[in-house]
Design a protein around this motif. Structure first.
Motif, PDB file in Angstrom:
ATOM      1  N   UNK A   7      -4.475 -23.436  18.595  1.00 14.46           N
ATOM      2  CA  UNK A   7      -3.131 -22.861  18.437  1.00 14.46           C
ATOM      3  C   UNK A   7      -3.191 -21.336  18.379  1.00 14.46           C
ATOM      4  N   UNK A   8      -2.103 -20.700  18.733  1.00 21.01           N
ATOM      5  CA  UNK A   8      -2.025 -19.246  18.615  1.00 21.01           C
ATOM      6  C   UNK A   8      -1.823 -18.857  17.150  1.00 21.01           C
ATOM      7  N   UNK A   9      -2.342 -17.704  16.784  1.00 19.24           N
ATOM      8  CA  UNK A   9      -2.227 -17.198  15.416  1.00 19.24           C
ATOM      9  C   UNK A   9      -1.937 -15.704  15.505  1.00 19.24           C
ATOM     10  N   UNK A  10      -0.678 -15.366  15.776  1.00 17.61           N
ATOM     11  CA  UNK A  10      -0.335 -13.977  16.049  1.00 17.61           C
ATOM     12  C   UNK A  10      -0.508 -13.080  14.832  1.00 17.61           C
ATOM     13  N   UNK A  11      -0.393 -13.634  13.630  1.00 14.31           N
ATOM     14  CA  UNK A  11      -0.622 -12.815  12.445  1.00 14.31           C
ATOM     15  C   UNK A  11      -2.059 -12.274  12.443  1.00 14.31           C
ATOM     16  N   UNK A  12      -3.026 -13.130  12.775  1.00 14.38           N
ATOM     17  CA  UNK A  12      -4.421 -12.678  12.839  1.00 14.38           C
ATOM     18  C   UNK A  12      -4.623 -11.671  13.956  1.00 14.38           C
ATOM     19  N   UNK A  13      -4.002 -11.902  15.107  1.00 11.17           N
ATOM     20  CA  UNK A  13      -4.184 -10.994  16.239  1.00 11.17           C
ATOM     21  C   UNK A  13      -3.627  -9.612  15.902  1.00 11.17           C
ATOM     22  N   UNK A  14      -2.472  -9.593  15.241  1.00  9.49           N
ATOM     23  CA  UNK A  14      -1.897  -8.298  14.855  1.00  9.49           C
ATOM     24  C   UNK A  14      -2.785  -7.578  13.836  1.00  9.49           C
ATOM     25  N   UNK A  15      -3.383  -8.328  12.930  1.00  7.09           N
ATOM     26  CA  UNK A  15      -4.258  -7.708  11.932  1.00  7.09           C
ATOM     27  C   UNK A  15      -5.476  -7.073  12.601  1.00  7.09           C
ATOM     28  N   UNK A  16      -6.105  -7.787  13.528  1.00  8.37           N
ATOM     29  CA  UNK A  16      -7.257  -7.230  14.228  1.00  8.37           C
ATOM     30  C   UNK A  16      -6.849  -6.078  15.141  1.00  8.37           C
ATOM     31  N   UNK A  17      -5.628  -6.130  15.657  1.00  4.96           N
ATOM     32  CA  UNK A  17      -5.130  -5.017  16.468  1.00  4.96           C
ATOM     33  C   UNK A  17      -5.056  -3.747  15.629  1.00  4.96           C
ATOM     34  N   UNK A  18      -4.532  -3.853  14.422  1.00  6.71           N
ATOM     35  CA  UNK A  18      -4.462  -2.685  13.543  1.00  6.71           C
ATOM     36  C   UNK A  18      -5.856  -2.178  13.200  1.00  6.71           C
ATOM     37  N   UNK A  19      -6.793  -3.093  12.991  1.00  3.17           N
ATOM     38  CA  UNK A  19      -8.158  -2.695  12.641  1.00  3.17           C
ATOM     39  C   UNK A  19      -8.823  -1.909  13.774  1.00  3.17           C
ATOM     40  N   UNK A  69      -8.066  10.742  17.661  1.00  4.81           N
ATOM     41  CA  UNK A  69      -6.735  10.409  17.152  1.00  4.81           C
ATOM     42  C   UNK A  69      -5.599  10.450  18.171  1.00  4.81           C
ATOM     43  N   UNK A  70      -5.826  11.009  19.358  1.00  3.89           N
ATOM     44  CA  UNK A  70      -4.740  11.140  20.345  1.00  3.89           C
ATOM     45  C   UNK A  70      -4.630   9.835  21.144  1.00  3.89           C
ATOM     46  N   UNK A  71      -3.854   8.889  20.599  1.00  8.10           N
ATOM     47  CA  UNK A  71      -3.805   7.516  21.102  1.00  8.10           C
ATOM     48  C   UNK A  71      -2.386   7.173  21.547  1.00  8.10           C
ATOM     49  N   UNK A  72      -2.275   6.520  22.688  1.00  6.81           N
ATOM     50  CA  UNK A  72      -1.019   5.916  23.142  1.00  6.81           C
ATOM     51  C   UNK A  72      -1.149   4.405  23.027  1.00  6.81           C
ATOM     52  N   UNK A  73      -0.333   3.817  22.188  1.00 11.49           N
ATOM     53  CA  UNK A  73      -0.370   2.372  21.949  1.00 11.49           C
ATOM     54  C   UNK A  73       0.320   1.659  23.103  1.00 11.49           C
ATOM     55  N   UNK A  74      -0.408   0.777  23.788  1.00  7.48           N
ATOM     56  CA  UNK A  74       0.156   0.061  24.932  1.00  7.48           C
ATOM     57  C   UNK A  74       0.298  -1.422  24.689  1.00  7.48           C
ATOM     58  N   UNK A  75       0.128  -1.859  23.466  1.00 12.65           N
ATOM     59  CA  UNK A  75       0.263  -3.279  23.176  1.00 12.65           C
ATOM     60  C   UNK A  75      -0.761  -3.705  22.147  1.00 12.65           C
ATOM     61  N   UNK A  76      -0.808  -4.997  21.927  1.00 12.85           N
ATOM     62  CA  UNK A  76      -1.640  -5.511  20.851  1.00 12.85           C
ATOM     63  C   UNK A  76      -3.130  -5.331  21.131  1.00 12.85           C
ATOM     64  N   UNK A 103      -7.337 -12.435  22.058  1.00 13.39           N
ATOM     65  CA  UNK A 103      -6.964 -13.555  21.195  1.00 13.39           C
ATOM     66  C   UNK A 103      -8.114 -14.553  21.079  1.00 13.39           C
ATOM     67  N   UNK A 104      -8.732 -14.867  22.202  1.00  9.78           N
ATOM     68  CA  UNK A 104      -9.831 -15.832  22.189  1.00  9.78           C
ATOM     69  C   UNK A 104     -10.997 -15.304  21.355  1.00  9.78           C
ATOM     70  N   UNK A 127     -15.400   0.110  16.977  1.00 15.03           N
ATOM     71  CA  UNK A 127     -14.558  -1.086  17.136  1.00 15.03           C
ATOM     72  C   UNK A 127     -15.320  -2.331  16.730  1.00 15.03           C
ATOM     73  N   UNK A 128     -16.561  -2.432  17.165  1.00 10.13           N
ATOM     74  CA  UNK A 128     -17.357  -3.620  16.814  1.00 10.13           C
ATOM     75  C   UNK A 128     -17.651  -3.667  15.315  1.00 10.13           C
ATOM     76  N   UNK A 129     -17.926  -2.512  14.728  1.00 12.75           N
ATOM     77  CA  UNK A 129     -18.236  -2.473  13.300  1.00 12.75           C
ATOM     78  C   UNK A 129     -17.040  -2.901  12.453  1.00 12.75           C
ATOM     79  N   UNK A 130     -15.850  -2.477  12.851  1.00 15.99           N
ATOM     80  CA  UNK A 130     -14.660  -2.757  12.048  1.00 15.99           C
ATOM     81  C   UNK A 130     -14.032  -4.112  12.345  1.00 15.99           C
TER      82      UNK A 130
END
Length: 382
Positions: free
Chosen positions: A94-106, A116-123, A14-15, A148-151
């Motif tokens: 302030x927290x901005x969970x919408x942004x955190x979720x967007x970067x999580x998807x990225x 591609x063999x990924x287990x999602x364990x959180x944001x 988040x930070x 990850x850094x590029x995207x």
């Protein structure tokens, strides 16, 4: 085939997302966990004025902090007032969970393009099964980190090991921007010197009980008399302690799973009373229900059971739920059902937390439309 399991953990996630938005804060102690009142102000000269932790008043908790703030003793889940005493000059955002979720998807999409063999364990964390990929382990990890850094513009730390247990431990060993690869042969040198709390599954209570037995490191658990562990922890947990202390873990990377429930909750800045703060509570409750409906629709789920969670000012927690005649993802229907649950709990004491949950989920395409009766406004008859 020898297993190669990676655990990827985003660095101060988040930070780090906030530092992309406010690069002038790099290198400073920054704490995330404020409310809308702590939004930075844009000044006439184009610079920003940030809130400081010393000016915070309330009972919120730290969501996360930069490594500079952590060096001052400020960590996630710490009370904000305690954090302010440790680092009064830290910047508060302030927290901005919408942004955190967007970067999580990225970042997850970037990894999936390579492995591609990924287990999602959180944001901010995932397991990756690399076993079937032909690439050299370290080169593969470096490619993932670069993607990850590029995207996202963010860094991550990766631990790679024969199993999930060791991979998760190792992803934390060289943070930030770390890469650690271990085998079972490395366990005595790399894992045994670590504090027992570094093992996922050994919590504060077990750590304290082990300390009473003179056991502080993973290696000391491995060397402990099994009978002693059984005496103090029972057969199942003692057996598990013996195995994990030797780095043994057969759990598979689970690439798909269905959630059991989806929920939203909020802790208030101050305790609220159902009668005296009816308008504020009604607004908060409605917003929780509507956003929960949006979450369900986005994930294409509907649910038949709607529940509420209340925590009183004395920290007691109560839950209630109701099952609907048909599943729904409609925020208004969730609000009405949650209101029925609310009327089944005592509301004499002030409230410090309010939550809404939908369970008994099914795919949106599989379910028939919900039919629910209308109810009056929440809190209107209190």
């Amino acid at each position: 085939m020898a297993r190669r399991i990676a655990h990827l953990d985003m660095d101060a996630f988040y930070a780090s997302v906030e530092l992309l938005r406010y690069p002038e804060l790099r290198g400073q102690a920054v704490v995330i966990g404020g409310g809308s009142a702590h939004q930075p102000r844009l000044l006439a000269d184009g610079s920003r004025q940030f809130s400081r932790l010393r000016d915070y008043a309330g009972r919120g908790v730290v969501t996360t902090s930069t490594y500079e703030a952590r060096a001052l003793g400020v960590f996630s889940a710490m009370g904000m007032m305690k954090a302010a005493a440790l680092a009064p000059d830290a910047v508060l955002l302030p927290t901005d969970f919408d942004s955190y979720r967007r970067y999580s998807r990225l970042f997850k999409a970037a990894v999936a393009g390579i492995a591609p063999h990924i287990e999602d364990r959180g944001i901010d964390e995932i397991y990756i099964d690399l076993s079937e990929l032909p690439d050299d382990t370290r080169e593969l990890a470096l490619r993932i980190k670069a993607a990850v850094r590029e995207h996202t513009g963010l860094s991550c730390s990766i631990g790679i090991a024969p199993n999930k247990l060791l991979a998760k431990i190792c992803s934390d060993l060289e943070k930030p921007d770390g890469l650690t690869v271990v085998s079972l042969d490395d366990v005595p040198a790399r894992i045994w010197p670590l504090a027992v709390r570094k093992v996922n599954g050994i919590g504060p209570k077990a750590t304290a009980r082990l300390a009473e037995l003179g056991i502080a490191t993973v290696g000391q658990v491995a060397a402990a008399d099994p009978a002693l562990l059984r005496e103090h922890f029972g057969l199942n947990y003692a057996t598990w302690l013996g195995r994990v202390s030797r780095g043994l873990d057969e759990r598979a990377v689970v690439t798909s799973s269905e959630p059991k429930s989806i929920s939203r909750e909020t802790t208030f800045e101050r305790d609220l009373h159902a009668r005296h703060d009816r308008e504020a509570l009604s607004e908060i409750f409605t917003r929780l229900c509507m956003r929960l409906g949006e979450d369900l629709a986005r994930k294409r789920y509907v649910g038949r059971t709607v529940g509420i969670k209340l925590r009183y000012s004395d920290f007691r927690t109560v839950t209630r739920d109701v099952t609907l005649p048909a599943p729904t993802a409609d925020g208004a229907a969730i609000r009405r059902a949650a209101g029925e649950c609310l009327r089944r709990v005592p509301l004499e004491l002030k409230l410090r937390l309010l939550g809404v949950r939908v369970s008994a989920l099914s795919g949106m395409d599989e379910a028939a439309p919900a039919k629910t009766a209308t109810q009056g406004d929440l809190f209107s008859d209190l």
